[in-house]
Design a protein around this motif. Structure first.
Motif, PDB file in Angstrom:
ATOM      1  N   UNK A  93     -61.628  41.050 -35.035  1.00 14.39           N
ATOM      2  CA  UNK A  93     -60.138  41.092 -34.587  1.00 14.39           C
ATOM      3  C   UNK A  93     -59.513  41.570 -36.186  1.00 14.39           C
ATOM      4  N   UNK A  94     -59.612  41.026 -36.917  1.00 15.68           N
ATOM      5  CA  UNK A  94     -59.108  41.105 -38.319  1.00 15.68           C
ATOM      6  C   UNK A  94     -59.863  42.647 -38.911  1.00 15.68           C
ATOM      7  N   UNK A  95     -59.089  43.698 -40.075  1.00 13.44           N
ATOM      8  CA  UNK A  95     -59.432  44.999 -40.635  1.00 13.44           C
ATOM      9  C   UNK A  95     -60.665  44.603 -41.416  1.00 13.44           C
ATOM     10  N   UNK A  96     -61.421  45.145 -41.356  1.00 15.43           N
ATOM     11  CA  UNK A  96     -62.079  45.573 -42.927  1.00 15.43           C
ATOM     12  C   UNK A  96     -61.805  45.658 -44.158  1.00 15.43           C
ATOM     13  N   UNK A  97     -60.310  45.792 -44.018  1.00 18.63           N
ATOM     14  CA  UNK A  97     -59.455  46.353 -45.484  1.00 18.63           C
ATOM     15  C   UNK A  97     -58.295  46.117 -45.532  1.00 18.63           C
ATOM     16  N   UNK A  98     -58.106  44.622 -46.485  1.00 15.97           N
ATOM     17  CA  UNK A  98     -56.382  43.959 -46.619  1.00 15.97           C
ATOM     18  C   UNK A  98     -55.640  44.446 -47.896  1.00 15.97           C
ATOM     19  N   UNK A  99     -54.247  44.744 -47.512  1.00 17.90           N
ATOM     20  CA  UNK A  99     -53.173  45.204 -48.637  1.00 17.90           C
ATOM     21  C   UNK A  99     -53.307  43.476 -49.557  1.00 17.90           C
ATOM     22  N   UNK A 100     -53.878  44.156 -51.189  1.00 15.36           N
ATOM     23  CA  UNK A 100     -53.398  43.236 -51.857  1.00 15.36           C
ATOM     24  C   UNK A 100     -52.552  43.207 -52.974  1.00 15.36           C
ATOM     25  N   UNK A 101     -51.500  42.321 -53.047  1.00 14.46           N
ATOM     26  CA  UNK A 101     -51.171  42.587 -54.040  1.00 14.46           C
ATOM     27  C   UNK A 101     -51.489  41.772 -55.872  1.00 14.46           C
ATOM     28  N   UNK A 102     -51.785  42.462 -56.864  1.00 16.07           N
ATOM     29  CA  UNK A 102     -52.248  41.857 -58.177  1.00 16.07           C
ATOM     30  C   UNK A 102     -50.996  41.324 -58.527  1.00 16.07           C
TER      31      UNK A 102
END
Length: 161
Positions: A93-102
């Motif tokens: 149910x989760x996306x295969x990619x996520x947004x990441x803030x460095x």
């Protein structure tokens, strides 16, 4: 380094009677019991690992290929299996990619870290399944050995018909 040793039933070259008897004696000496496998070890990570332990031990007993010496490899496989299932359930149910803030504040799209965890335990399972004989290749080798033994016992009992 020399060639890896093979059990008598996998031996392809011709052996003298004396060599065969010696090899058979060596195999008898190295055999151990399987009584330690009757109960899952306490160090398995959860009930899923314990259920997998019980399931596999039942199957291995039918094949007669597992012994007390396999306890740690089997336990490691069961723990990896349990961890793999946990990662897979979390990933569902989760996306295969996520947004990441460095640290610099830039936002990037990256692979979901659960995928790496899932692959890590998948690789662990593959490694231990090979050691335990869970792969189709290792079972086919075992089937060849058992077939050869059966043919040999039939020939010994009834002669070469």
């Amino acid at each position: 380094m020399g060639k890896p040793r093979k059990i008598l039933s996998m031996q392809e070259g011709n052996l003298t009677k004396k060599q065969q008897a010696e090899k058979q004696l060596q195999e008898q000496i190295m055999q151990t019991g399987a009584e330690q496998l009757n109960n899952p070890p306490r160090w398995l990570r959860d009930s899923i690992a314990k259920k997998e332990w019980i399931r596999l031990v039942e199957q291995f007993k039918v094949l007669s290929v597992i012994s007390n010496l396999d306890l740690n490899n089997l336990g490691a496989y069961c723990n990896a299996y349990s961890s793999y299932l946990e990662a897979t359930k979390k990933l569902k149910g989760q996306a295969l990619t996520i947004e990441y803030t460095n640290k610099a504040g830039a936002t990037n799209t990256i692979e979901n870290p659960l995928i790496k965890i899932q692959m890590k335990y998948s690789d662990e399972m593959r490694k231990y399944s090979s050691l335990l004989g869970l792969s189709i290749d290792s079972r086919l080798k075992l089937a060849t050995i058992k077939l050869t033994e059966t043919k040999k016992s039939i020939t010994e009992e009834f002669g070469d018909i």
